[in-house]
Write a protein that holds these residues in place. Structure first.
Motif, PDB file in Angstrom:
ATOM      1  N   LEU A  36      34.585  39.075  39.345  1.00  0.00           N
ATOM      2  CA  LEU A  36      35.761  38.677  40.123  1.00  0.00           C
ATOM      3  C   LEU A  36      35.514  37.413  40.933  1.00  0.00           C
ATOM      4  CD1 LEU A  36      36.912  42.131  41.587  1.00  0.00           C
ATOM      5  CD2 LEU A  36      37.719  40.999  39.509  1.00  0.00           C
ATOM      6  N   SER A  37      36.528  36.568  40.996  1.00  0.00           N
ATOM      7  CA  SER A  37      36.485  35.437  41.921  1.00  0.00           C
ATOM      8  C   SER A  37      36.814  35.972  43.305  1.00  0.00           C
ATOM      9  CB  SER A  37      37.517  34.379  41.520  1.00  0.00           C
ATOM     10  OG  SER A  37      38.836  34.859  41.747  1.00  0.00           O
ATOM     11  N   GLU A  40      40.435  37.002  43.518  1.00  0.00           N
ATOM     12  CA  GLU A  40      40.750  38.231  42.783  1.00  0.00           C
ATOM     13  C   GLU A  40      40.278  39.462  43.551  1.00  0.00           C
ATOM     14  OE1 GLU A  40      40.892  36.934  38.105  1.00  0.00           O
ATOM     15  OE2 GLU A  40      38.933  37.158  39.045  1.00  0.00           O
ATOM     16  N   SER A 185      33.573  30.065  37.984  1.00  0.00           N
ATOM     17  CA  SER A 185      34.078  30.975  39.017  1.00  0.00           C
ATOM     18  C   SER A 185      35.337  30.450  39.694  1.00  0.00           C
ATOM     19  CB  SER A 185      33.010  31.210  40.091  1.00  0.00           C
ATOM     20  OG  SER A 185      32.784  30.022  40.831  1.00  0.00           O
ATOM     21  N   TYR A 211      39.033  31.732  36.027  1.00  0.00           N
ATOM     22  CA  TYR A 211      39.892  32.451  36.967  1.00  0.00           C
ATOM     23  C   TYR A 211      41.037  31.573  37.454  1.00  0.00           C
ATOM     24  CZ  TYR A 211      35.718  35.354  36.994  1.00  0.00           C
ATOM     25  OH  TYR A 211      34.654  36.120  36.606  1.00  0.00           O
ATOM     26  N   LYS A 213      43.490  32.646  39.342  1.00  0.00           N
ATOM     27  CA  LYS A 213      43.687  33.015  40.748  1.00  0.00           C
ATOM     28  C   LYS A 213      42.368  32.833  41.484  1.00  0.00           C
ATOM     29  CE  LYS A 213      47.428  36.302  39.894  1.00  0.00           C
ATOM     30  NZ  LYS A 213      47.886  37.702  40.027  1.00  0.00           N
ATOM     31  N   SER A 214      42.026  31.588  41.698  1.00  0.00           N
ATOM     32  CA  SER A 214      40.786  31.232  42.390  1.00  0.00           C
ATOM     33  C   SER A 214      41.086  30.067  43.313  1.00  0.00           C
ATOM     34  CB  SER A 214      39.707  30.833  41.371  1.00  0.00           C
ATOM     35  OG  SER A 214      40.091  29.656  40.688  1.00  0.00           O
ATOM     36  N   ASN A 227      37.659  33.025  28.925  1.00  0.00           N
ATOM     37  CA  ASN A 227      37.605  34.468  29.166  1.00  0.00           C
ATOM     38  C   ASN A 227      36.224  34.952  28.770  1.00  0.00           C
ATOM     39  OD1 ASN A 227      37.960  37.212  29.448  1.00  0.00           O
ATOM     40  ND2 ASN A 227      39.977  37.246  28.497  1.00  0.00           N
TER      41      ASN A 227
END
Length: 279
Positions: A36-37, A40, A185, A211, A213-214, A227
């Motif tokens: 996870l970032s 996230e 990341s 990511y 959403k980073s 991915n």
């Protein structure tokens, strides 16, 4: 020595409401943290990025990355990519397992990539006055590879792997320029700050990351998403590098096929100049 997870349990009563949400999630899902970032994780816990950073520092750590490293190290085990490895594996078996991870990463990345975004990025690169390629650590070599390919096409590109130089360059960019940043990341502080500076000055910002959403994604006009489920218990970028290089190769081929005479002439000039470098 007290582990990070035990430390979280012992300090639980001292945490605020948002920090307790983080603590609960980490104690229940420690093995999922490495993928996870920071954004996230914050979303999963219903808190903000700042809370994650504050939580990490309250544990005596420098930040979120240190939290990930500590918990991954404490969980132990040997997982490379998505394939379990053991000390009894031969060198060839390790190679075969790594190949399987690479193939899986490329398949997942193919399903995640947006064709429209790829073409928009290619168009931005073609029109750019200058292209600044940013990468730090493991991503520095990827940035250099991207620059090598863009320069062969006659485009004005330069790679920067020093955080100070990245910020200096970003401060002088305009709406005619493009920044291409590489960060698996999307949470590298220096990359994020340089993207933010470039965007503030009107440059088109592009990020190759795992990511959306980073923090890096927040300052990118275009995100080219890989991915790669990197190690469950290691943060060394391995298969993600292959996905990043494949995206760069794809952009290069697209530019060759769809570029104008200037691009084709540049390729010919490059090949002719390099003939003297071979016997």
């Amino acid at each position: 020595m007290e582990t990070t997870l035990i430390q979280i349990q012992n300090m639980y009563s001292s945490f605020g409401r948002g920090e307790r949400k983080l603590a609960d999630w980490l104690l229940q899902h420690p093995s999922e943290l490495i993928g996870l970032s920071i954004s996230e994780l914050a979303a999963a816990c219903g808190c903000g990025d700042a809370t994650v950073i504050r939580f990490s520092k309250k544990l005596g750590l420098s930040g979120y990355q240190a939290l990930k490293v500590n918990i991954a190290r404490e969980l132990g085990g040997s997982f490379i990519g998505n394939t379990a490895t053991t000390e009894s594996d031969s060198a060839l078996e390790l190679y075969q397992k790594h190949c399987s991870d690479i193939i899986l990463t490329l398949e997942r990345t193919r399903n995640r990539l947006s064709g429209n975004t790829l073409e928009a990025v290619a168009g931005a690169l073609l029109k750019a006055r200058t292209i600044s390629v940013f990468g730090l650590g493991c991503s520095a070599s990827i940035a250099l590879d991207a620059t090598h390919k863009l320069v062969r096409l006659g485009l004005s590109a330069c790679a920067y792997s020093d955080s100070h130089m990245q910020m200096i360059i970003a401060s002088h960019l305009t709406a005619e320029d493009v920044v291409l940043a590489i960060s698996h990341s999307g949470s590298s502080v220096d990359i994020v700050n340089s993207l933010a500076e470039a965007k503030k000055n009107g440059a088109t910002t592009i990020c190759i990351t795992g990511y959306a959403k980073s923090p890096a994604g927040k300052y990118s006009d275009y995100c080219l998403l890989t991915n790669a489920e990197e190690t469950k218990h290691s943060i060394l970028a391995m298969t993600s590098r292959i996905a990043q290089l494949t995206i760069i190769d794809t952009l290069y081929i697209y530019l060759v096929l769809h570029g104008d005479d200037k691009i084709r002439n540049a390729i010919n000039s490059t090949e002719e100049a390099l003939e003297t470098k071979k016997f």
